[in-house]
Design an enzyme around this catalytic site. Sequence first.
Site, PDB file in Angstrom:
ATOM      1  N   ASP A   1       5.648  -2.629  -0.826  1.00  0.00           N
ATOM      2  CA  ASP A   1       4.515  -2.849  -1.745  1.00  0.00           C
ATOM      3  C   ASP A   1       4.993  -3.572  -3.003  1.00  0.00           C
ATOM      4  O   ASP A   1       4.313  -4.468  -3.516  1.00  0.00           O
ATOM      5  CB  ASP A   1       3.885  -1.512  -2.158  1.00  0.00           C
ATOM      6  CG  ASP A   1       3.462  -0.673  -0.963  1.00  0.00           C
ATOM      7  OD1 ASP A   1       3.172  -1.256   0.102  1.00  0.00           O
ATOM      8  OD2 ASP A   1       3.441   0.566  -1.103  1.00  0.00           O
TER       9      ASP A   1
HETATM   10  C1  26A Z   1      -4.698   4.823   5.438  1.00  0.00           C
HETATM   11  N1  26A Z   1      -3.327   5.138   5.099  1.00  0.00           N
HETATM   12  C2  26A Z   1      -2.568   5.789   6.124  1.00  0.00           C
HETATM   13  C3  26A Z   1      -2.802   4.779   3.871  1.00  0.00           C
HETATM   14  C4  26A Z   1      -1.478   5.059   3.473  1.00  0.00           C
HETATM   15  C5  26A Z   1      -1.036   4.570   2.236  1.00  0.00           C
HETATM   16  N2  26A Z   1      -1.805   3.842   1.421  1.00  0.00           N
HETATM   17  C6  26A Z   1      -3.053   3.607   1.841  1.00  0.00           C
HETATM   18  N3  26A Z   1      -3.560   4.061   3.015  1.00  0.00           N
HETATM   19  N4  26A Z   1      -0.458   5.763   4.030  1.00  0.00           N
HETATM   20  C7  26A Z   1       0.577   5.688   3.178  1.00  0.00           C
HETATM   21  N5  26A Z   1       0.223   4.975   2.093  1.00  0.00           N
HETATM   22  C8  26A Z   1       1.022   4.649   0.915  1.00  0.00           C
HETATM   23  O1  26A Z   1       1.997   3.734   1.296  1.00  0.00           O
HETATM   24  C9  26A Z   1       2.933   3.738   0.233  1.00  0.00           C
HETATM   25  C10 26A Z   1       4.230   3.163   0.713  1.00  0.00           C
HETATM   26  O2  26A Z   1       4.071   1.874   1.153  1.00  0.00           O
HETATM   27  C11 26A Z   1       1.757   5.820   0.309  1.00  0.00           C
HETATM   28  O3  26A Z   1       0.950   6.452  -0.655  1.00  0.00           O
HETATM   29  C12 26A Z   1       3.010   5.172  -0.271  1.00  0.00           C
HETATM   30  O4  26A Z   1       3.019   5.168  -1.677  1.00  0.00           O
END
Ligand code: 26A
Length: 355
Positions: A310
Amino acid sequence: MGRLADLGSNRGRQNGVSKLFAIGNPLLDISVTEGAEKLLSQYALKSNDAILAGPEHTAIYEQVRTTLKPLYLAGGAGQNTARAASYVLPAGSVVYTGSVGSDNFANTLREANDKEGVESAYYVRQDTPTGACCVLITGHDRSLVTNLAAAQEFSVDHLRTPQMKQRMDEASHFYIGGFFLTHGIESALEVAKHSSQSGKTLAFNLSAPFIPQFFKDQVDQLIPYADIVFGNESEAEAYAQSHGLEDTSAKGVAKHIANLSKTNSGKDRIVVITQGALETVVAVGDKSLTSFPVSPLSKDAIVDTNGAGDATAGGFIAAFVLGSPIPECVQLGHKLGALCIQQNGPQLPYPKQNL
Ligand code: 26A
């Protein structure tokens, strides 16, 4: 930093507009290292993955909170990218939206955004809690188990309020986290169409292998509007598999996506595929396919890889908003990715580093 800030007041401010509008799932990360290994086997989780919590995972959040000592950190992939971009851009250049509850988790997210100068333009739900992501850190891997809660209640009506319309009008660049497509294709398309119709720039992140795998139709609906597509090697491979591509390599997939049809035909689509410590591949329409090496980071310097992708996307998009050429965008992406890996969770160091 000085140079990028200078660019911010010049090249990025064509027509007085150089703002980034990002949308995603605002989540609070509940992160553990000690005890993580045991939880992976207890809940049958892969060590490096991102999934939506099923009923079999419900107990994990309470278990982590009550039996371990987790860190509570602002997360949500798109929100992490928004904060990373804002780390570089002049304060007030980034606005982020998504849906949260009316609770302390949401306040923690607002505080983290405030610290980076990101405006939290949340859609607030009164009766649903803010979403959470359980982050299990083992070595250089991280397993993410997400309960979207309020995040999945985002409504396109929020984007149609006068306040949000104004923010979209003021933005020159848009960023949509792929994770948002698990529930929010209508809102994503609203943003995408606005961007395309007004000749602005839309960036989209594949986010996780399960997005191109299980949300293929939504990805295919959005990509025609995307001017920039981010992903990593496993997301590229998942994309290739769900689309029946023979070449599943980062280069093959980057080239394929870069050449898909585009609503905004005036500019080539840029596809950026990272591969951890291996070279980043960038395809620009049918014009170029370039590899950019990553400066190796010593294993000891790595604290946790959560949010590194990210931050990399955030660095790239920030430099892009400032009008920098692609090699500089990649370089800044790599720098922020490396800085993030050296912190706990999706954070960047303070005092700010000289970029
Ligand atoms: C819909 N899902 C599964 C998610 C996520 C997500 N952010 C949005 N939607 N699942 C994990 N994360 C975030 O990814 C970041 C790492 O790339 C986590 O909150 C984590 O900070």
